[in-house]
Enzyme design. Structure first.
Site, mmCIF file in Angstrom:
data_model
loop_
_atom_site.group_PDB
_atom_site.id
_atom_site.type_symbol
_atom_site.label_atom_id
_atom_site.label_comp_id
_atom_site.label_asym_id
_atom_site.label_seq_id
_atom_site.Cartn_x
_atom_site.Cartn_y
_atom_site.Cartn_z
ATOM 1 N N THR B 166 0.883 -1.182 0.000
ATOM 2 C CA THR B 166 0.000 0.000 0.000
ATOM 3 C C THR B 166 0.917 1.228 0.000
ATOM 4 O O THR B 166 1.337 1.689 -1.041
ATOM 5 C CB THR B 166 -0.955 0.002 1.212
ATOM 6 N N LYS B 188 3.749 -7.093 3.788
ATOM 7 C CA LYS B 188 3.505 -5.662 3.589
ATOM 8 C C LYS B 188 3.172 -5.073 4.952
ATOM 9 O O LYS B 188 2.741 -5.766 5.874
ATOM 10 C CB LYS B 188 2.397 -5.393 2.584
ATOM 11 N N THR B 199 -1.485 -3.244 10.603
ATOM 12 C CA THR B 199 -1.790 -3.628 9.211
ATOM 13 C C THR B 199 -0.589 -4.123 8.536
ATOM 14 O O THR B 199 0.113 -3.447 7.807
ATOM 15 C CB THR B 199 -2.417 -2.608 8.284
ATOM 16 N N GLU B 278 5.974 4.173 7.321
ATOM 17 C CA GLU B 278 5.604 5.446 6.690
ATOM 18 C C GLU B 278 6.436 6.594 7.245
ATOM 19 O O GLU B 278 6.393 6.890 8.431
ATOM 20 C CB GLU B 278 4.124 5.723 6.924
ATOM 21 N N ASN B 420 -0.065 10.242 6.157
ATOM 22 C CA ASN B 420 -1.280 9.768 6.787
ATOM 23 C C ASN B 420 -2.416 10.776 6.778
ATOM 24 O O ASN B 420 -3.568 10.426 7.015
ATOM 25 C CB ASN B 420 -0.989 9.327 8.222
ATOM 26 N N SER B 425 -6.089 9.958 -0.935
ATOM 27 C CA SER B 425 -6.230 10.810 -2.115
ATOM 28 C C SER B 425 -5.408 10.279 -3.288
ATOM 29 O O SER B 425 -4.504 9.515 -3.102
ATOM 30 C CB SER B 425 -5.807 12.225 -1.784
#
Lengths: 425, 425
Positions: B166, B188, B199, B278, B420, B425
């Site tokens: 992702t 992932k 996740t 991230e 985040n 978008s």
């Protein structure tokens, strides 16, 4: 109250900040070279003093639960056993936490303050906020005391409220009338604000006559429902302190009247602290109902407002509401609490986003929610005053009991990271 | 391993990613218009398939403890009761969590996959990652299945590892030889990674013959020491899943040999997931020793790596070490754990920063620590491959027992917030 410029806001605060009878206050500044870090220019450090006209037995204090509290907290806990106190000496820039000789340093400064008044150090609470681990610049602080005392006045506490700021963008002051007197509160606190009093310093001054035990009980209950129901970034500091002092020059009032007024001041300060949190662009208000207990409702609410993914989504005006429900489920799973999604209803603003065990989402609703979040945003880089008092309201309704809680939290912005990545520079 | 460009890194991963005997894999892409949100262009969704040549009883899985798990987790828990399975179908973009008809949708897609193979849906685990609350685009997914199956191959899992990404910047693949076969893992996971499987989707494939019970026990223990000892942002997702499958075509090995190899693959994947988190610019490694229990050591370490103030200071290469000790004290206070600062020693890299109840700071040490943090930094905006494997090492030594834990965590960067705040978008 809404303000379009800083000057109007400060004028409003000034109107709230008048000292109750029996108190004087002052602020002063000094500077120092820290021994723990190379700096080119001396660093500024500000002092604030609150002085009762007479020693008072009507005082109380609450402190952080952090296991490595600052020297002022260690000293403050001892002060609670004193028969009476005269006031509080507060400094910013260095929190005096786990520094070598931290307690001795603080007592030395307080001793130098007390001596000209014919008192000893134990007549004063110390309170410090700022960098952890560094030592107080004792010599420079003592050097600033004569000027500080010379500036004592009976006007407003606004200069003191400004002096104790660290990364706060504006001073926090609130007051309410009660009986023939009033309760005045001022505070600092920006990042690191969570439950259990995080680097938050709060000073509550009243002229209402009240007994020591009654004051302490009201203070404890009011703090539980206000300061312990807010969170900027989930960190609980080593220095959190709430101190209440009464001069007792005005007639007493019914206990419940006093406590309601005290809670109102505390609630307004707590809201101000969150709204003025480091880099905050949205204030979130989590209202949980139908919980088994107040503690469960509060903990659930805190889990949501402390979720980095919820916080960043709100910051981005992105109604990624799945993250709210995920945060609830994460908290319940980790807490060993059973939870049936069929009994859960979640609303964001006016829109129901989850009910009967499933999300209730559609494109039209998403547009409304985006607009709702945008409307509640403040510019986190330009907030010398709060542009509005809007909140992002999240309602969580369960069917497990009749307990409820309201928790204030903040989003997580790029500005928060920037500010905290370089706080000391 | 250090790489100076993405191509070399992918070449290295390819060399690790060869499928064990008895497996085939494939990846495909489709696109869809979500009904929950207005979009101008269709959104891409990728599928990955892992298929055993024959049904196997040697399979196991671990799932999130989140109380609102996704439909794939609900289905997966049921699959654990099946006698044998043939594989896993994975999709990104939508996590299929609490969407109306989520379980039915997933089963319908699996049924369409199984039918041409003469199987039923219960032969497959589903796994989904992505946005919470949205419904799977069932029609589009079913339409992509023939192409997906046509692409099945015995090469490497790298295409599948890429398909399930992702916000991951690079695929996560590791493998180790064991006996006459191997264990291959791919994963992932980017934000939202905490303990208890956030996740994070992990797939472990081996050709080593092993019994179902032995596989499940080894998997549980290996995950406890690896995936449950890492944290990017403290959020535990609704979809975390670890699935292990054995084709059993190679001779069995001693249980402890198998488990050690499995843990090594899990540990490497966990480290990769944190390093590729991230917006991560520093990987923190918290080593706690002298604790009463593993759980206490792990929880203390997690409290430090999850503190926003510690995370932002590390991001800023600012050795604001007071925040580390404050985070420890905050955790202990909130957990009701007594802690004597005299028995605590904290090191950052090679430098002792706290001992005997006080900080040990000086200007020269601060310079060394700044340089140490800078050396461990990665550019969070440009990391299609890990530029190095350096960690910010924080050692916490207590004297309460002989338990220890090592936890991996990440700093908190402006890039994390940006990513985040606008994930969808």
């Amino acid at each position: 109250m809404v303000f379009t410029n800083e000057k109007d806001y400060l004028g409003y605060l000034e109107s709230l900040a008048g000292l109750p009878e029996g108190f004087r206050a002052a602020a002063a500044e000094t500077s120092f070279f820290p021994k723990e870090r190379p700096v080119e220019k001396p660093l500024p450090l500000r002092l604030a003093l609150v002085l009762l006209d007479k020693p008072s037995a009507a005082f109380g204090a609450l402190f952080t639960r952090n296991r490595f509290p600052g020297a002022p907290v260690l000293i403050g806990r001892e002060r609670l056993k004193e028969g009476a106190v005269r006031g509080v000496l507060i400094n910013n820039k260095i929190s005096n936490v786990c520094a070598p000789r931290g307690v001795e340093d603080a007592e030395e400064v307080l001793g130098a303050l007390a001596e000209p008044l014919g008192l000893r150090a134990n007549a004063f609470f110390p309170a410090s906020t700022g960098i952890i681990g560094w030592s107080l610049p004792v010599k420079e602080m003592k050097g600033a005391l004569p000027g500080l005392c010379a500036g004592l006045h009976r006007g407003s506490c606004l200069d003191a409220a400004r002096a104790i700021m660290t990364t706060d963008a504006y001073p926090k002051v609130h007051s309410v009338p009660v009986g023939e007197g009033r309760i005045l509160g001022f505070a600092k606190g920006a990042g690191m604000i969570e439950p259990n009093l995080a680097t938050m310093l709060v000073f509550l001054l009243t002229d209402i006559d009240i007994g020591q035990e009654a004051l302490r009980q009201s203070l404890s209950r009011a703090a539980e429902r206000t300061f312990n129901c807010m969170s900027v970034d989930s960190d609980q500091s080593t220095s959190d302190t709430v101190i209440a002092l009464s001069s007792g020059t005005k007639p007493s009032v019914a206990p419940e009247v006093f406590e309601a007024a005290l809670e109102e001041v505390c609630a307004k300060l707590a809201h101000s602290i969150v709204r003025n949190g480091e880099g905050v662009s949205h204030v979130m208000r989590l209202s949980v109902s139908g919980a088994k207990s107040f503690a469960e409702a509060r903990d659930l609410a805190k889990a949501v407002v402390n979720s980095p993914l919820v916080k960043t989504a709100v910051y981005g005006n992105d109604p990624n509401v799945g993250r709210i429900v995920s945060a609830i489920g994460d908290w319940a799973g980790n807490s060993g609490i059973e939870m049936n999604g069929k009994n859960l209803l979640v609303r964001l603003g006016e829109e129901t986003i989850f009910e009967n065990g499933a999300f209730a989402l559609e494109a039209a609703k998403e547009k409304l929610l985006s607009a709702y979040l945008q409307d509640a945003a403040m510019d986190p880089q330009n907030k010398k005053f709060p542009p509005h008092e809007k909140c992002v309201d999240i309602f969580v309704q369960m069917k497990d009991g009749d307990a409820s809680a309201v928790v204030y939290g903040a989003d997580l912005s790029r500005e928060y990271v920037t500010e905290n990545a370089d706080y000391r520079s």
